[in-house]
Structures are given as structure tokens and as C-alpha cells.
Design a protein around this motif. Structure first.
Motif, PDB file in Angstrom:
ATOM      1  N   SER A 444      -8.512  -7.306  12.595  1.00 19.02           N
ATOM      2  CA  SER A 444     -10.566  -8.307  12.479  1.00 19.02           C
ATOM      3  C   SER A 444      -9.535  -9.766  12.489  1.00 19.02           C
ATOM      4  O   SER A 444      -8.652  -9.613  12.218  1.00 19.02           O
ATOM      5  N   SER A 445     -10.330 -10.531  13.141  1.00 17.21           N
ATOM      6  CA  SER A 445      -9.975 -11.915  13.284  1.00 17.21           C
ATOM      7  C   SER A 445     -10.138 -12.256  12.161  1.00 17.21           C
ATOM      8  O   SER A 445     -11.183 -12.167  10.928  1.00 17.21           O
ATOM      9  N   ALA A 446      -9.170 -13.465  11.369  1.00 16.49           N
ATOM     10  CA  ALA A 446      -9.110 -14.681  10.813  1.00 16.49           C
ATOM     11  C   ALA A 446     -10.194 -15.496  10.604  1.00 16.49           C
ATOM     12  O   ALA A 446      -9.812 -15.879  11.673  1.00 16.49           O
ATOM     13  N   GLU A 447     -10.321 -16.083   9.180  1.00 12.15           N
ATOM     14  CA  GLU A 447     -11.293 -17.567   9.630  1.00 12.15           C
ATOM     15  C   GLU A 447     -10.410 -19.047   8.795  1.00 12.15           C
ATOM     16  O   GLU A 447      -9.604 -18.350   8.100  1.00 12.15           O
ATOM     17  N   PRO A 448     -10.374 -19.614   9.045  1.00  9.99           N
ATOM     18  CA  PRO A 448     -10.601 -20.472  10.977  1.00  9.99           C
ATOM     19  C   PRO A 448      -9.956 -19.879  12.056  1.00  9.99           C
ATOM     20  O   PRO A 448     -10.548 -19.722  13.126  1.00  9.99           O
ATOM     21  N   HIS A 449      -8.761 -19.284  12.116  1.00 12.40           N
ATOM     22  CA  HIS A 449      -7.929 -18.705  13.184  1.00 12.40           C
ATOM     23  C   HIS A 449      -6.944 -17.624  12.642  1.00 12.40           C
ATOM     24  O   HIS A 449      -6.554 -18.054  11.605  1.00 12.40           O
ATOM     25  N   GLY A 450      -6.477 -16.426  13.257  1.00 15.30           N
ATOM     26  CA  GLY A 450      -5.713 -16.257  12.697  1.00 15.30           C
ATOM     27  C   GLY A 450      -5.834 -14.321  13.469  1.00 15.30           C
ATOM     28  O   GLY A 450      -6.589 -14.271  13.331  1.00 15.30           O
ATOM     29  N   LEU A 451      -5.133 -13.405  12.632  1.00 13.65           N
ATOM     30  CA  LEU A 451      -4.973 -12.518  12.631  1.00 13.65           C
ATOM     31  C   LEU A 451      -5.829 -11.175  11.382  1.00 13.65           C
ATOM     32  O   LEU A 451      -4.139 -11.473  10.348  1.00 13.65           O
ATOM     33  N   VAL A 452      -5.797 -10.022  10.911  1.00  6.65           N
ATOM     34  CA  VAL A 452      -6.056  -9.858  10.275  1.00  6.65           C
ATOM     35  C   VAL A 452      -5.385  -8.123   9.999  1.00  6.65           C
ATOM     36  O   VAL A 452      -6.298  -7.915  10.974  1.00  6.65           O
ATOM     37  N   VAL A 453      -4.682  -7.639   9.291  1.00  6.14           N
ATOM     38  CA  VAL A 453      -4.369  -6.232   9.815  1.00  6.14           C
ATOM     39  C   VAL A 453      -3.935  -5.798   8.688  1.00  6.14           C
ATOM     40  O   VAL A 453      -3.330  -5.673   7.403  1.00  6.14           O
ATOM     41  N   ARG A 454      -5.263  -4.131   8.417  1.00  8.93           N
ATOM     42  CA  ARG A 454      -4.986  -3.237   7.072  1.00  8.93           C
ATOM     43  C   ARG A 454      -4.959  -2.082   6.830  1.00  8.93           C
ATOM     44  O   ARG A 454      -5.878  -1.379   8.475  1.00  8.93           O
ATOM     45  N   VAL A 455      -4.077  -1.796   6.652  1.00 12.14           N
ATOM     46  CA  VAL A 455      -3.547  -0.143   6.578  1.00 12.14           C
ATOM     47  C   VAL A 455      -4.346   0.350   5.509  1.00 12.14           C
ATOM     48  O   VAL A 455      -4.134  -0.028   4.002  1.00 12.14           O
ATOM     49  N   VAL A 456      -5.338   1.638   5.879  1.00 13.18           N
ATOM     50  CA  VAL A 456      -6.535   1.324   4.747  1.00 13.18           C
ATOM     51  C   VAL A 456      -5.936   3.720   4.882  1.00 13.18           C
ATOM     52  O   VAL A 456      -5.525   4.572   5.890  1.00 13.18           O
ATOM     53  N   LEU A 457      -4.820   3.464   3.645  1.00 10.30           N
ATOM     54  CA  LEU A 457      -4.863   4.362   3.079  1.00 10.30           C
ATOM     55  C   LEU A 457      -5.587   5.515   1.853  1.00 10.30           C
ATOM     56  O   LEU A 457      -6.086   4.702   1.320  1.00 10.30           O
ATOM     57  N   PRO A 458      -5.359   6.616   1.504  1.00  9.16           N
ATOM     58  CA  PRO A 458      -6.014   7.624   0.671  1.00  9.16           C
ATOM     59  C   PRO A 458      -5.130   7.494  -0.893  1.00  9.16           C
ATOM     60  O   PRO A 458      -4.096   7.153  -0.263  1.00  9.16           O
ATOM     61  N   ARG A 459      -6.094   6.727  -1.966  1.00  3.30           N
ATOM     62  CA  ARG A 459      -5.156   6.207  -2.928  1.00  3.30           C
ATOM     63  C   ARG A 459      -4.778   7.684  -3.866  1.00  3.30           C
ATOM     64  O   ARG A 459      -4.860   9.124  -3.323  1.00  3.30           O
ATOM     65  N   GLY A 460      -3.108   7.240  -4.234  1.00  3.19           N
ATOM     66  CA  GLY A 460      -2.657   8.284  -4.942  1.00  3.19           C
ATOM     67  C   GLY A 460      -3.340   8.941  -6.197  1.00  3.19           C
ATOM     68  O   GLY A 460      -4.519   8.472  -6.622  1.00  3.19           O
ATOM     69  N   GLU A 461      -3.025   9.965  -6.413  1.00  3.10           N
ATOM     70  CA  GLU A 461      -2.911  10.989  -8.229  1.00  3.10           C
ATOM     71  C   GLU A 461      -4.017   9.812  -8.824  1.00  3.10           C
ATOM     72  O   GLU A 461      -4.766   9.965  -9.766  1.00  3.10           O
ATOM     73  N   HIS A 462      -2.921   8.651  -9.434  1.00  5.17           N
ATOM     74  CA  HIS A 462      -3.085   8.358 -10.892  1.00  5.17           C
ATOM     75  C   HIS A 462      -4.039   6.920 -10.428  1.00  5.17           C
ATOM     76  O   HIS A 462      -4.032   5.631 -11.494  1.00  5.17           O
ATOM     77  N   GLY A 463      -4.171   6.588  -9.337  1.00  3.86           N
ATOM     78  CA  GLY A 463      -4.970   5.489  -8.392  1.00  3.86           C
ATOM     79  C   GLY A 463      -4.598   4.227  -8.732  1.00  3.86           C
ATOM     80  O   GLY A 463      -3.388   3.827  -8.105  1.00  3.86           O
ATOM     81  N   THR A 464      -5.374   2.746  -9.811  1.00  2.00           N
ATOM     82  CA  THR A 464      -4.860   1.995  -9.738  1.00  2.00           C
ATOM     83  C   THR A 464      -3.729   1.629 -11.153  1.00  2.00           C
ATOM     84  O   THR A 464      -4.787   1.678 -12.106  1.00  2.00           O
ATOM     85  N   GLN A 465      -2.916   1.113 -11.100  1.00  2.00           N
ATOM     86  CA  GLN A 465      -2.737   0.606 -12.149  1.00  2.00           C
ATOM     87  C   GLN A 465      -1.640  -1.043 -12.446  1.00  2.00           C
ATOM     88  O   GLN A 465      -1.701  -1.773 -11.924  1.00  2.00           O
ATOM     89  N   ALA A 466      -2.130  -0.767 -13.917  1.00  2.00           N
ATOM     90  CA  ALA A 466      -1.733  -2.753 -14.445  1.00  2.00           C
ATOM     91  C   ALA A 466      -0.085  -2.688 -14.050  1.00  2.00           C
ATOM     92  O   ALA A 466       0.192  -1.855 -14.457  1.00  2.00           O
ATOM     93  N   PRO A 467       0.327  -3.710 -13.215  1.00  4.42           N
ATOM     94  CA  PRO A 467       2.092  -3.793 -13.233  1.00  4.42           C
ATOM     95  C   PRO A 467       2.313  -4.355 -14.848  1.00  4.42           C
ATOM     96  O   PRO A 467       2.152  -4.310 -15.343  1.00  4.42           O
ATOM     97  N   LYS A 468       4.048  -4.426 -15.115  1.00  4.72           N
ATOM     98  CA  LYS A 468       4.395  -3.830 -16.027  1.00  4.72           C
ATOM     99  C   LYS A 468       4.204  -5.169 -16.852  1.00  4.72           C
ATOM    100  O   LYS A 468       4.830  -6.544 -16.204  1.00  4.72           O
ATOM    101  N   GLY A 469       4.230  -5.425 -17.890  1.00  2.00           N
ATOM    102  CA  GLY A 469       4.373  -6.690 -18.700  1.00  2.00           C
ATOM    103  C   GLY A 469       2.951  -7.501 -18.467  1.00  2.00           C
ATOM    104  O   GLY A 469       2.605  -8.931 -19.305  1.00  2.00           O
ATOM    105  N   ARG A 470       1.892  -7.022 -18.587  1.00  2.00           N
ATOM    106  CA  ARG A 470       1.478  -8.024 -17.968  1.00  2.00           C
ATOM    107  C   ARG A 470      -0.587  -6.337 -18.678  1.00  2.00           C
ATOM    108  O   ARG A 470      -0.618  -5.523 -18.647  1.00  2.00           O
TER     109      ARG A 470
END
Length: 472
Positions: A444-470
Motif C-alpha cells: 500500500s502507499s504511505a502518507e504523504p509518500h512512500g511504500l508500505v509492505v506487510r508480511v501477514v502470517l498466522p500467529r504462533g501458539e503463544h500469541g504475543t508476549q511482552a519483551p523481557k524486562g518490560r
């Protein structure tokens, strides 16, 4: 398919069993009811005959004794009255003065035999009253009323119904087993044929479909095996052509590079420009050859994943994206591009580290080459519902809206970026890698100009985790 066929066959079996069992249940109940009425009618006829004899002789002793013995033996009450409705014999607590008995006596004295209506059922309880006039023709000398118990008859009906329902159930089970066997006989060859078709469609070595089932399926399997052999041979020849061509091309290209490099010291200054152009074209040929091999491998891997449904792989997309961004920092600095990674929570996705690293390399290479000097390229990973997203965003010239759908076409290059060297295969390779893992590539196009490329994949078993130390 097997479930649908079994459901239809079982539905027909249930309808057939119901069409047979329901009338049989009704006939069974009717027969037992008629048996009860016939037996009690015979008893009434005997008592009516005794009542008529007593009316003629004036002796009611024999009649009373017979009625008493009957009640003691069977537990059913009997009332006998004369033509004037006076009780002659009464047993079992039944009285001529009872309203229900009086109504039956009136009907019987009018020479109208009375039988209980309705058919008995297993749950029928209570008693039935039957009445019979004593005498013949118009000379009615009295009436007999008998209170019959229906419990024994209802129990007999319940037993007979249980036998009928058990037989119907066994028949239904037999139909189900027969339907399962017949369905398995028909469907199993189709499953094997489906697996073989999937392997063939993915470009894997063809698996011969074993013949079995009806003659039509055996003929279909034979035809498929012949077709699979022909297609597999053609695909193998195509793969061997690519592999042999790449191998045979690498040796002459390597020899050509050595000879060109050895000529560099002997060339005059006027030939430097020509030498530089030759080496650049030679590098482009080498890169094109590498990209073709990478595309062939990506298509083969995507086919394997589509057939085997392999989704067990998992990797930390955030860590891989951060590592690859660091690796590309020197290249970005040399091109005058500011490259940065936006940190975020750990996002797991269903692909291997190597596959995601290859995807990141393709997208970062494109972004750095085409964004231009002074541009900013930003990468990040985040979760979006059940999907994991790796995004590469730049503020370069980007692509026109009409060009976005063509960006993944093989060998396609934007008219505005012809001066940048490339094979036009990078996004095609990335698209095949992502598709093999059940994902997709979004541009897709970025605003005001540029390009956005997204790799969309299924999430893993444990989903999303907070980084260590946060703190999440």
C-alpha cells in the motif's frame, strides 16, 4: 463426504424402520386389546347365561357362587341385576348404584352390549367396564356389568413393543454398519485420489492412487495414474532443466569473470567504461540466476506446505526482524538511507527463523534500493487479531496506485525505477514463501509518500508476549 453419505443413508434407514415399526406397534396394541375384550366378553356371556337361568328358576345361588369365585380368582368385580335393576350379585366393591354402572345397566337393559372404546397402550392404567344384557331377543331378564383390569394387558403390550423396538434398533444398527462399510468402500479410494491430486498439484513426486471401490472409481484411478506419471515426468524434466541450466551457467559465468578480471590490468583507460559495464551486466546475470533458483525453491516449498499442511514451525518474529535490521544497517548507511527498527512486544508466528529472515532480506533490500538517498526505512512487528505482521515502511517515491497490483508479478519493474538494478523477482519470491505458510503480502502507499509492505502470517501458539524486562 463420508459423513454426508452416512447421514443420508441413516435418515433413509430410520424412515424405513419407522415405517415398519410404527404400524406394527399399532397392530400389536390393537390385537392385545381385542384379546382382552374377547376374553371378558366370553365371561360376560357365561354370566348372562347363568343370570337367565336364575331368572327362569328363581334360584340365584349358583349365579352368586360363580360370580364370587370369579372375583376371588381374577380380582375383577362383577354386578348382576334383574330386569327391575335390583342387584342379584355384587362382588369386588362394585355396586349397581354407582353412576357409571347404572348407565351401563340402562344400556344393557335396552339390549345394547357395551364394550370399552379405545386401544390400550403400555402406559394404560385403571379399569374398563363392560356390560351385557341377559336374555334373548326382546326378552331381557337382566344385565351383567364386569370391571376388567387392563394392567396385565398393558404390560403385555409394553413387552411386545420392547421386542419390536429392539428388533427395529438392531435393524437400524445393521443398516448403519452396512452403510459405513459401503461408504468406506466408495470413499476410501476418493481420499487416496485426493491426496495424490494434492501432491501432483504441489509439484511433488506423484503418489499412485491405489485402485479400489466400484468399477468407475477403479477406472478413474487408472486414468489418474497414467496422467500423474506423464505430469510428474514433465515436472521433473522442468526441475532438472532449471538445476542443470543453473549449474551449467555458473561455470561459464565464473570463467568469464576470471577472464574479464585478468584483462583489467591490460586495458587502456579508454576501455574502463566498457569494462565497468561488462562486469555490471555479469553481476546482474549472476543475481538473476540466484533469484530464479530462489523462486523455484520457494514455489517447491510452498507446494510441500500446501500438501502436508505443516504448520508446526514457530519463531519470534520480533527478534528475527530486529536482527535482520541490524545486519542491513551498513548497507543502508552506504546508500544514505536511515534504517531503524521500532521495538514492540514479542510476536510469535508460524514460520521458521530462516524463512522470516529471507523475507526480511528481500523487503529491506528493495526498500533500501528504491527509497533513495536521504530516505527513512522503518521496520516493526505487531499482532493484528489472529495474525502476526512484519511491516517495512519507507518514505521514498513509492509506487503509483495503478502499479501496486503488479508489484508481485515476475520480472515486473516500475518505470520510474529503471535506473536501479534488479531482477524483478524479489516480491514474487516473498509472495510464494508467505503463501506457503498460509499468509499473504500486502502493498500500500504511505502518507504523504512512500511504500508500505506487510508480511501477514498466522500467529504462533503463544500469541504475543511482552519483551523481557518490560511490564506487559
Amino acid at each position: 463426504m463420508r459423513t454426508r453419505v452416512l447421514t443420508v443413508v441413516l435418515a433413509f434407514a430410520v424412515l424405513a424402520v419407522a415405517g415398519f415399526a410404527v404400524p406394527l406397534l399399532g397392530v400389536t396394541a390393537t390385537q392385545r386389546t381385542e384379546q382382552l375384550v374377547a376374553a371378558r366378553t366370553a365371561d360376560l356371556d357365561r354370566f348372562a347365561g347363568l343370570a337367565e337361568q336364575a331368572a327362569v328358576s328363581g334360584d340365584t345361588g349358583a349365579l352368586g357362587a360363580e360370580v364370587t369365585r370369579y372375583t376371588e380368582l381374577y380380582g375383577e368385580a362383577v354386578v348382576v341385576v334383574d330386569a327391575r335393576r335390583a342387584p342379584v350379585a355384587q362382588t369386588g366393591g362394585l355396586r349397581a348404584a354407582d353412576p357409571a354402572v347404572a348407565r351401563l345397566v340402562d344400556a344393557a337393559l335396552r339390549n345394547q352390549p357395551v364394550s370399552p372404546g379405545g386401544t390400550l397402550r403400555p402406559w394404560s392404567r385403571g379399569d374398563k367396564l363392560l356390560a351385557r344384557p341377559a336374555g334373548t331377543g326382546t326378552r331381557v331378564s337382566g344385565a351383567v356389568v364386569l370391571r376388567a383390569s387392563v394392567r396385565a394387558a398393558a404390560d403385555d403390550i409394553a413387552l411386545r413393543w420392547a421386542l419390536v423396538l429392539a428388533g427395529a434398533g438392531l435393524f437400524a444398527v445393521a443398516c448403519l454398519l452396512l452403510a459405513r462399510a459401503a461408504t468406506r468402500w466408495v470413499v476410501r479410494p476418493l481420499h487416496r485420489l485426493d491426496r495424490a491430486v494434492g501432491a501432483l498439484a504441489a509439484g511433488l513426486p506423484a503418489e499412485h492412487a491405489r485402485e479400489g471401490g466400484p468399477p468407475e472409481l477403479r477406472q478413474l484411478a487408472t486414468g489418474f495414474n497414467r496422467m500423474a506419471d506423464a505430469v510428474s515426468t514433465a515436472l521433473e524434466q522442468q526441475r532438472r532443466l532449471v538445476a542443470d541450466t543453473s549449474h551449467q551457467l555458473r561455470n561459464p559465468l565464473a570463467a568469464l569473470r576470471l577472464r574479464i578480471d585478468s584483462l583489467q590490468l591490460r586495458l587502456p583507460d579508454s576501455a574502463t567504461r566498457t569494462y565497468t559495464g561488462v562486469t555490471a551486466e555479469l553481476e546482474r546475470m549472476e543475481h538473476l540466476l540466484d533469484d530464479l533458483l530462489a523462486l523455484a525453491h520457494a514455489e517447491h516449498r510452498a507446494g510441500e506446505l500446501a500438501v502436508t499442511d505443516e504448520r508446526a514451525a514457530s519463531c519470534d518474529a520480533t527478534a528475527v526482524a530486529a536482527a535482520q535490521t541490524r545486519l542491513w544497517h551498513p548497507v543502508a548507511e552506504q546508500a544514505g538511507v536511515h534504517l531503524e527498527f521500532s521495538p514492540g512486544p514479542t510476536v510469535l508466528t508460524t514460520c521458521t527463523d530462516g524463512e522470516l529472515a529471507q523475507l526480511a532480506d528481500i523487503l529491506l533490500d528493495n526498500a533500501i534500493k528504491y527509497a533513495g538517498n536521504g530516505a527513512r526505512v522503518t521496520t516493526r512487528c505487531f499482532a493484528e487479531g489472529p495474525q502476526a505482521v512484519f511491516e517495512v515502511r519507507d518514505d521514498g517515491p513509492g509506487l503509483a496506485e495503478r502499479e501496486l497490483p503488479q508489484a508481485g508479478v515476475r520480472f515486473w519493474r516500475s518505470q520510474s525505477n529503471r535506473e536501479v538494478r534488479g531482477s524483478g523477482l524479489g516480491l514474487a519470491i516473498a509472495e510464494r514463501l508467505v503463501a506457503g505458510r498460509g499468509g499473504h503480502l500486502d502493498l500500500s502507499s504511505a502518507e504523504p509518500h512512500g511504500l508500505v509492505v506487510r508480511v501477514v502470517l498466522p500467529r504462533g501458539e503463544h500469541g504475543t508476549q511482552a519483551p523481557k524486562g518490560r511490564t506487559p
